[in-house]
Write an enzyme that holds these catalytic residues in place. Structure first.
Site, PDB file in Angstrom:
ATOM      1  N   CYS A 115      -9.976  -9.060   4.290  1.00 41.83           N
ATOM      2  CA  CYS A 115     -10.662  -7.998   3.545  1.00 41.83           C
ATOM      3  C   CYS A 115     -11.814  -8.574   2.721  1.00 41.83           C
ATOM      4  CB  CYS A 115      -9.687  -7.245   2.654  1.00 41.83           C
ATOM      5  SG  CYS A 115      -8.963  -8.250   1.359  1.00 41.83           S
ATOM      6  N   ASP A 163     -11.583 -10.016  -0.163  1.00 38.47           N
ATOM      7  CA  ASP A 163     -11.359  -9.935  -1.604  1.00 38.47           C
ATOM      8  C   ASP A 163     -11.040 -11.313  -2.189  1.00 38.47           C
ATOM      9  OD1 ASP A 163     -11.793  -7.337  -1.221  1.00 38.47           O
ATOM     10  OD2 ASP A 163      -9.783  -6.627  -1.675  1.00 38.47           O
ATOM     11  N   CYS A 199     -10.331  -4.917  -4.069  1.00 37.45           N
ATOM     12  CA  CYS A 199      -9.927  -3.513  -4.038  1.00 37.45           C
ATOM     13  C   CYS A 199      -9.178  -3.124  -5.314  1.00 37.45           C
ATOM     14  CB  CYS A 199      -9.047  -3.258  -2.816  1.00 37.45           C
ATOM     15  SG  CYS A 199      -7.382  -3.919  -3.007  1.00 37.45           S
ATOM     16  N   CYS A 203      -2.168  -6.940  -1.098  1.00 39.67           N
ATOM     17  CA  CYS A 203      -3.034  -7.190  -2.252  1.00 39.67           C
ATOM     18  C   CYS A 203      -2.234  -7.849  -3.376  1.00 39.67           C
ATOM     19  CB  CYS A 203      -3.650  -5.889  -2.743  1.00 39.67           C
ATOM     20  SG  CYS A 203      -4.275  -4.831  -1.423  1.00 39.67           S
TER      21      CYS A 203
END
Ligand code: FES
Length: 138
Positions: A34, A36, A59, A103
């Site tokens: 992603c 991140d 995110c 996450c």
């Protein structure tokens, strides 16, 4: 998709955002998929985490989980911080949608990465204590 009120709260009002000057341990972890990135700063006195701050370029769930992770480890011993799992972070946030659980792994690993840096700075091999830092693959 449903987010708990706690997730929304920690996302819109994240705790402990920023950097610690003269931190005793700094960790960074990214998720290649992603893109991140999470950075974690720790102040450690006598084996106790006296302060924790983070910067997350990622995110909303990554922001909320890093915020909660810093809250959970502040005032704790290194030993307790090493026991912090992503599941504990998710539980403290009253859950995360399944597609967002990865996450929280970023938050768990950011803490471990900072503790690993702490030991390295002390001239202690972190591997037997902290274990390998795993970049989440999802
Ligand atoms: Fe990348 Fe959440 S989507 S950490």
């Amino acid at each position: 998709m449903m987010y708990s009120e706690k997730v929304l709260d920690h996302f819109s009002n994240p705790r402990n955002v920023g950097e610690i000057e003269n931190a005793d341990g700094v960790g960074e972890i990214g998720n290649a998929k992603c893109g991140d990135i999470m950075k974690m700063y720790l102040k450690i006195d006598d084996g106790i985490i006296t302060d924790a701050k983070f910067k997350t370029f990622g995110c909303g769930a990554a922001v909320a989980t890093s915020s909660m992770a810093t809250e959970l480890i502040k005032g704790k011993s290194i030993e307790d911080a090493l026991k912090l799992t992503n599941d504990a972070v998710v539980e403290a946030l009253d859950g995360l949608p399944a597609v967002k659980v990865h996450c929280s792994v970023l938050a768990e690993q950011a803490v471990r990465s900072a503790l690993s840096d702490y030991y390295t700075r002390q001239g202690i091999d972190p591997l037997p204590i902290v274990g390998e830092i795993k970049e989440p693959e999802e």
